[in-house]
Design a protein around this motif. Structure first.
Motif, PDB file in Angstrom:
ATOM      1  N   ALA A   1       0.849  -1.186   0.000  1.00  0.00           N
ATOM      2  CA  ALA A   1       0.000   0.000   0.000  1.00  0.00           C
ATOM      3  C   ALA A   1       0.888   1.241   0.000  1.00  0.00           C
ATOM      4  O   ALA A   1       1.973   1.233   0.580  1.00  0.00           O
ATOM      5  CB  ALA A   1      -0.901  -0.014   1.229  1.00  0.00           C
ATOM      6  N   PRO A   2       0.460   2.308  -0.641  1.00  0.00           N
ATOM      7  CA  PRO A   2       1.264   3.540  -0.642  1.00  0.00           C
ATOM      8  C   PRO A   2       1.383   4.094   0.776  1.00  0.00           C
ATOM      9  O   PRO A   2       0.469   3.944   1.593  1.00  0.00           O
ATOM     10  CB  PRO A   2       0.478   4.486  -1.549  1.00  0.00           C
ATOM     11  N   LEU A   3       2.522   4.703   1.052  1.00  0.00           N
ATOM     12  CA  LEU A   3       2.731   5.328   2.360  1.00  0.00           C
ATOM     13  C   LEU A   3       1.852   6.565   2.463  1.00  0.00           C
ATOM     14  O   LEU A   3       1.611   7.260   1.478  1.00  0.00           O
ATOM     15  CB  LEU A   3       4.202   5.698   2.537  1.00  0.00           C
ATOM     16  N   ARG A   4       1.378   6.813   3.689  1.00  0.00           N
ATOM     17  CA  ARG A   4       0.501   7.948   3.933  1.00  0.00           C
ATOM     18  C   ARG A   4       1.067   8.791   5.047  1.00  0.00           C
ATOM     19  O   ARG A   4       1.663   8.267   5.991  1.00  0.00           O
ATOM     20  CB  ARG A   4      -0.890   7.456   4.305  1.00  0.00           C
ATOM     21  N   PRO A   5       0.870  10.109   4.986  1.00  0.00           N
ATOM     22  CA  PRO A   5       1.282  10.969   6.091  1.00  0.00           C
ATOM     23  C   PRO A   5       0.524  10.587   7.352  1.00  0.00           C
ATOM     24  O   PRO A   5      -0.597  10.067   7.292  1.00  0.00           O
ATOM     25  CB  PRO A   5       0.883  12.374   5.631  1.00  0.00           C
ATOM     26  N   LEU A   6       1.134  10.832   8.500  1.00  0.00           N
ATOM     27  CA  LEU A   6       0.448  10.581   9.768  1.00  0.00           C
ATOM     28  C   LEU A   6       0.985  11.512  10.832  1.00  0.00           C
ATOM     29  O   LEU A   6       2.062  12.080  10.690  1.00  0.00           O
ATOM     30  CB  LEU A   6       0.602   9.123  10.204  1.00  0.00           C
ATOM     31  N   THR A   7       0.212  11.674  11.878  1.00  0.00           N
ATOM     32  CA  THR A   7       0.667  12.408  13.057  1.00  0.00           C
ATOM     33  C   THR A   7       0.328  11.570  14.274  1.00  0.00           C
ATOM     34  O   THR A   7      -0.642  10.809  14.285  1.00  0.00           O
ATOM     35  CB  THR A   7      -0.010  13.796  13.184  1.00  0.00           C
ATOM     36  N   ARG A   8       1.148  11.698  15.284  1.00  0.00           N
ATOM     37  CA  ARG A   8       0.896  11.003  16.547  1.00  0.00           C
ATOM     38  C   ARG A   8       1.622  11.790  17.633  1.00  0.00           C
ATOM     39  O   ARG A   8       2.752  12.216  17.444  1.00  0.00           O
ATOM     40  CB  ARG A   8       1.427   9.568  16.469  1.00  0.00           C
ATOM     41  N   ARG A   9       0.987  11.977  18.746  1.00  0.00           N
ATOM     42  CA  ARG A   9       1.568  12.723  19.864  1.00  0.00           C
ATOM     43  C   ARG A   9       1.707  11.799  21.060  1.00  0.00           C
ATOM     44  O   ARG A   9       0.806  11.019  21.361  1.00  0.00           O
ATOM     45  CB  ARG A   9       0.664  13.890  20.230  1.00  0.00           C
ATOM     46  N   ALA A  10       2.849  11.882  21.738  1.00  0.00           N
ATOM     47  CA  ALA A  10       3.034  11.116  22.964  1.00  0.00           C
ATOM     48  C   ALA A  10       2.124  11.667  24.051  1.00  0.00           C
ATOM     49  O   ALA A  10       1.984  12.875  24.193  1.00  0.00           O
ATOM     50  CB  ALA A  10       4.483  11.182  23.426  1.00  0.00           C
ATOM     51  N   GLY A  11       1.502  10.791  24.788  1.00  0.00           N
ATOM     52  CA  GLY A  11       0.634  11.165  25.887  1.00  0.00           C
ATOM     53  C   GLY A  11       0.016   9.911  26.463  1.00  0.00           C
ATOM     54  O   GLY A  11       0.185   8.816  25.912  1.00  0.00           O
TER      55      GLY A  11
ATOM     56  N   TYR B   1       6.995   0.392  29.352  1.00  0.00           N
ATOM     57  CA  TYR B   1       7.980  -0.642  29.043  1.00  0.00           C
ATOM     58  C   TYR B   1       8.899  -0.714  30.255  1.00  0.00           C
ATOM     59  O   TYR B   1       9.601   0.248  30.561  1.00  0.00           O
ATOM     60  CB  TYR B   1       8.757  -0.288  27.773  1.00  0.00           C
ATOM     61  N   LEU B   2       8.815  -1.810  31.002  1.00  0.00           N
ATOM     62  CA  LEU B   2       9.557  -1.949  32.263  1.00  0.00           C
ATOM     63  C   LEU B   2       9.329  -0.728  33.154  1.00  0.00           C
ATOM     64  O   LEU B   2      10.257  -0.124  33.666  1.00  0.00           O
ATOM     65  CB  LEU B   2      11.041  -2.176  32.007  1.00  0.00           C
ATOM     66  N   SER B   3       8.088  -0.334  33.302  1.00  0.00           N
ATOM     67  CA  SER B   3       7.631   0.755  34.169  1.00  0.00           C
ATOM     68  C   SER B   3       8.028   2.143  33.682  1.00  0.00           C
ATOM     69  O   SER B   3       7.913   3.104  34.420  1.00  0.00           O
ATOM     70  CB  SER B   3       8.125   0.555  35.609  1.00  0.00           C
ATOM     71  N   GLN B   4       8.485   2.263  32.450  1.00  0.00           N
ATOM     72  CA  GLN B   4       8.904   3.553  31.921  1.00  0.00           C
ATOM     73  C   GLN B   4       8.009   3.943  30.752  1.00  0.00           C
ATOM     74  O   GLN B   4       7.622   3.102  29.944  1.00  0.00           O
ATOM     75  CB  GLN B   4      10.359   3.475  31.454  1.00  0.00           C
ATOM     76  N   GLN B   5       7.703   5.243  30.658  1.00  0.00           N
ATOM     77  CA  GLN B   5       6.820   5.713  29.594  1.00  0.00           C
ATOM     78  C   GLN B   5       7.508   5.583  28.248  1.00  0.00           C
ATOM     79  O   GLN B   5       8.662   5.978  28.073  1.00  0.00           O
ATOM     80  CB  GLN B   5       6.424   7.166  29.824  1.00  0.00           C
ATOM     81  N   GLN B   6       6.767   5.050  27.301  1.00  0.00           N
ATOM     82  CA  GLN B   6       7.288   4.888  25.946  1.00  0.00           C
ATOM     83  C   GLN B   6       6.128   5.061  24.974  1.00  0.00           C
ATOM     84  O   GLN B   6       5.021   4.605  25.237  1.00  0.00           O
ATOM     85  CB  GLN B   6       7.910   3.502  25.801  1.00  0.00           C
TER      86      GLN B   6
ATOM     87  N   ARG C   1       2.919  -2.625  28.904  1.00  0.00           N
ATOM     88  CA  ARG C   1       1.813  -2.663  29.861  1.00  0.00           C
ATOM     89  C   ARG C   1       1.011  -1.377  29.690  1.00  0.00           C
ATOM     90  O   ARG C   1       1.543  -0.367  29.236  1.00  0.00           O
ATOM     91  CB  ARG C   1       2.337  -2.730  31.307  1.00  0.00           C
ATOM     92  N   PRO C   2      -0.251  -1.370  30.068  1.00  0.00           N
ATOM     93  CA  PRO C   2      -1.045  -0.143  29.935  1.00  0.00           C
ATOM     94  C   PRO C   2      -0.427   1.017  30.712  1.00  0.00           C
ATOM     95  O   PRO C   2       0.209   0.830  31.756  1.00  0.00           O
ATOM     96  CB  PRO C   2      -2.402  -0.531  30.534  1.00  0.00           C
ATOM     97  N   TRP C   3      -0.638   2.211  30.178  1.00  0.00           N
ATOM     98  CA  TRP C   3      -0.139   3.433  30.797  1.00  0.00           C
ATOM     99  C   TRP C   3      -0.699   3.598  32.207  1.00  0.00           C
ATOM    100  O   TRP C   3      -1.865   3.298  32.461  1.00  0.00           O
ATOM    101  CB  TRP C   3      -0.521   4.640  29.942  1.00  0.00           C
ATOM    102  N   ALA C   4       0.132   4.057  33.133  1.00  0.00           N
ATOM    103  CA  ALA C   4      -0.281   4.397  34.498  1.00  0.00           C
ATOM    104  C   ALA C   4       0.581   5.556  34.969  1.00  0.00           C
ATOM    105  O   ALA C   4       1.770   5.620  34.657  1.00  0.00           O
ATOM    106  CB  ALA C   4      -0.102   3.200  35.429  1.00  0.00           C
ATOM    107  N   ASN C   5      -0.008   6.482  35.722  1.00  0.00           N
ATOM    108  CA  ASN C   5       0.757   7.620  36.234  1.00  0.00           C
ATOM    109  C   ASN C   5       1.775   7.223  37.281  1.00  0.00           C
ATOM    110  O   ASN C   5       2.818   7.849  37.396  1.00  0.00           O
ATOM    111  CB  ASN C   5      -0.187   8.680  36.810  1.00  0.00           C
TER     112      ASN C   5
ATOM    113  N   THR D   1      -1.702   7.496  24.041  1.00  0.00           N
ATOM    114  CA  THR D   1      -0.929   6.814  22.994  1.00  0.00           C
ATOM    115  C   THR D   1       0.306   6.094  23.531  1.00  0.00           C
ATOM    116  O   THR D   1       1.000   5.424  22.781  1.00  0.00           O
ATOM    117  CB  THR D   1      -0.468   7.820  21.914  1.00  0.00           C
ATOM    118  N   SER D   2       0.578   6.248  24.822  1.00  0.00           N
ATOM    119  CA  SER D   2       1.782   5.680  25.415  1.00  0.00           C
ATOM    120  C   SER D   2       1.489   4.380  26.149  1.00  0.00           C
ATOM    121  O   SER D   2       0.349   4.056  26.445  1.00  0.00           O
ATOM    122  CB  SER D   2       2.412   6.678  26.397  1.00  0.00           C
TER     123      SER D   2
END
Length: 159
Positions: A4-14, A21-26, A125-129, A17-18
């Motif tokens: 498939a052709p490549l398409r532009p995209l945007t994504r923001r960390a938060g 990974y081993l208790s660290q935000q990624q 793992r799911p995001w947690a504060n 969307t985060s």
């Protein structure tokens, strides 16, 4: 078979969307399937004491761009002291590790070609504060997945 052709995209960390990974935000900002396999881009907030041990990649190169913090990179036999605005390129097959010199570091990680972001996602793992610290089971899973993704551990690693 054509891709498939490549398409532009945007994504923001938060939090939406985060992941942890081993208790660290990624956040996987760009996945390899979104670039035709060319690369993946990850944003990480790393905590001192949870850095990876010395290892090498057999399938991809890594580049780190330091947004905040101070980090010592050990690349082969050379040590680089890095701070905000510094970038390092780590070709596959070269042992490397890093150690934070500040309590946290905020980095962008470029993986070329893409695909290794799936390693992180298998351990996500799911995001947690206020995440719980990594468990022994997390590290057992990390060792198993590392083999599948072409990671080789280098012993002894830097102090």
């Amino acid at each position: 078979m054509t891709s498939a052709p490549l398409r532009p995209l945007t994504r923001r960390a938060g939090p939406e969307t985060s992941h942890l990974y081993l208790s660290q935000q990624q956040t996987v900002l760009i996945r390899s399937e979104e670039t035709g396999g060319a690369f993946a881009l990850i944003e990480e907030l790393v905590q001192a004491g949870l850095e990876p041990p010395a290892h090498l990649h057999t399938r991809e190169d890594e580049s780190f761009y330091l947004l905040e913090g101070e980090v010592e990179f050990q690349v082969g036999d050379v040590t680089y002291d890095m701070a905000r605005g510094d970038c390092v390129f780590l070709p596959r097959g070269i042992p490397h590790a890093f150690k934070l010199r500040s309590p946290t570091a905020h980095m962008l990680v470029l993986l070329t070609p893409g695909g290794f972001e799936r390693f992180f996602l298998t351990l996500a793992r799911p995001w947690a504060n206020d995440p719980a610290p990594p468990t022994p089971e997390d590290f057992t899973q990390l060792l198993t997945e590392a083999r599948r993704y072409g990671i080789e551990w280098v012993v002894p690693g830097p102090a």
